[in-house]
Design a protein around this motif. Structure first.
Motif, short mmCIF file in Angstrom:
data_model
loop_
_atom_site.label_atom_id
_atom_site.label_comp_id
_atom_site.label_asym_id
_atom_site.label_seq_id
_atom_site.Cartn_x
_atom_site.Cartn_y
_atom_site.Cartn_z
N CYS A 7 51.28 66.82 67.24
CA CYS A 7 52.46 66.84 66.37
C CYS A 7 53.08 65.44 66.29
O CYS A 7 53.16 64.73 67.30
N PHE B 231 60.35 67.53 75.54
CA PHE B 231 59.88 68.59 76.44
C PHE B 231 58.48 69.05 76.09
O PHE B 231 57.88 69.85 76.80
N GLN C 125 52.88 69.17 73.05
CA GLN C 125 52.10 69.15 71.81
C GLN C 125 52.43 67.94 70.95
O GLN C 125 51.85 67.75 69.88
N SER C 126 53.39 67.13 71.38
CA SER C 126 53.70 65.91 70.64
C SER C 126 52.53 64.94 70.78
O SER C 126 52.00 64.74 71.87
N ALA D 238 52.06 73.48 65.59
CA ALA D 238 52.74 72.28 66.11
C ALA D 238 52.77 71.23 65.02
O ALA D 238 51.87 70.40 64.91
N VAL D 239 53.80 71.30 64.20
CA VAL D 239 53.94 70.36 63.08
C VAL D 239 55.42 70.05 62.85
O VAL D 239 56.28 70.81 63.29
S1 SF4 Z 1 58.19 69.68 66.40
FE1 SF4 Z 1 57.48 71.39 67.70
S2 SF4 Z 1 55.33 70.96 68.21
FE2 SF4 Z 1 56.24 69.07 67.41
S3 SF4 Z 1 56.87 67.94 69.25
FE3 SF4 Z 1 58.65 69.11 68.52
S4 SF4 Z 1 58.57 71.08 69.64
FE4 SF4 Z 1 56.54 70.07 69.85
#
Ligand code: SF4
Length: 331
Positions: A67, A73, A76-77, A114-115
């Motif tokens: 993402c 936190f 998935q980034s 995750a977007v």
């Molecule tokens: S937008 Fe959602 S998937 Fe993307 S970094 Fe933030 S929490 Fe994670």
């Protein structure tokens, strides 16, 4: 001065009006020896305004990792050295997961990506996925695809998406310490559009991201203003490689106090145990939370961490004599 729990009994339990920010703060500051009283009141409020049923939901990740956002936190980034890499799921796997979720008795199946927000490709995937699930199994489909444009909101509503999840994550004042690539207000706007389009709104957040107790009360009051149909409450599970990797777990008593206070701030909402509860609360704490205001759970695995086995949770509901909410009630 009147005791805050006596006030809450009249205001929240009898009249159904949630705690104000100041009252939520007062409850969060109650000494530990008043925790049983606080939990008992939150349980009474849940039973009076929501009933004994528990809503069960399964979640599946359609697109995991990679993402572009920097939520501190989140493993998935794509901005952190986290072990989660971008992966797409195919439609048959999605349908299989929906069928398995329905078999547990769950009424909601949430497709998560995750977007930052969906692009054309993702919208098409979701359209195909929702159609295939509806043909295969009787379950409400929810989505969590990030920030939306008005056109995307309308499209999801037209596809028959029942509920949309978009978390505010934390209080407005703390948000800039958690995310820098978009604003709390942008998230708030998506929430308002979702509700205006007639979809149910699911909006919650994570406790234990360095916020003060005042900011927890602020967040509870902000959610009280938004009045989502569902509030998923997560406790930070510090993920390796993220900026919050070294944050301590929320203390079990603090977590239970927070659950009860969120219930008292949101008497009618579906308050769902989401991620992090196994670490923060353990098995016994899970039970305490179910008797302290929680009335919904996620079965099986979360998106990037393992949860408890579904049958453990479902057995707990039988022990507690809390029936699973039936699908017909939600349609
Ligand atoms: S937008 Fe959602 S998937 Fe993307 S970094 Fe933030 S929490 Fe994670």
């Amino acid at each position: 001065m009147t005791d805050v729990l006596e006030t809450a009994r009249v205001q929240v339990l009898e009249s159904g009006r949630g705690l104000t920010e100041a009252q939520a703060l007062e409850c969060l500051r109650l000494p530990d020896d008043r925790l049983p009283e606080l939990l008992a009141l939150a349980h009474e409020v849940r039973m009076k305004w929501c009933g004994p049923e528990v809503e069960v939901e399964g979640i599946i990740s359609l697109k995991t990792g990679g993402c572009p956002e920097d939520c501190h936190f989140c493993s998935q980034s794509g901005k952190f050295e986290s072990p989660v890499r971008a992966v797409w799921l195919d439609i048959p796997s999605l349908v299989k997961a929906a069928v398995e979720t329905a078999e547990t008795g769950a009424t909601e199946f949430c497709i998560v990506a995750a977007v930052r927000g969906p692009d054309r490709r993702l919208m098409e995937q979701v359209r195909a996925g929702v159609k295939a699930i509806r043909e295969a199994v009787d379950i409400n489909v929810a989505c969590s695809l990030g920030m939306l444009t008005q056109d995307q909101v309308d499209e999801l509503a037209e596809m028959g998406v029942h509920r949309y999840n978009h978390n505010l994550e934390t209080s407005r004042s703390h948000f800039p310490k958690v995310v820098t690539t978009h604003t709390w207000e942008e998230r708030w706007d998506t929430c308002l559009m979702v509700r205006a389009a007639g979809m149910e709104l699911c909006c919650g957040g994570i406790v234990g991201m360095g916020e003060t107790v005042e900011q927890r009360a602020e967040f509870a009051a902000q959610l009280g203003t938004l009045e989502p149909d569902e509030v998923p409450l997560n406790f930070l599970n510090p993920r390796p490689g993220t900026p919050f990797a070294s944050y301590p777990l929320v203390d079990g008593k603090e977590a239970l106090k927070t659950i009860a206070v969120f219930r008292l701030a949101l008497p009618r909402t579906i308050l769902r145990y989401a991620g992090g509860r196994e670490l923060t609360l353990g098995d016994l704490g899970t039970r305490d939370g179910m008797l302290g205001g929680i009335n919904a759970i996620i079965v099986g695995n979360y998106l990037t961490t393992l949860g408890r086995a579904p049958d453990q949770d479902l057995k707990l509901l039988v022990d507690l004599k809390m029936p699973i909410k039936a699908l017909s009630d939600t349609l």
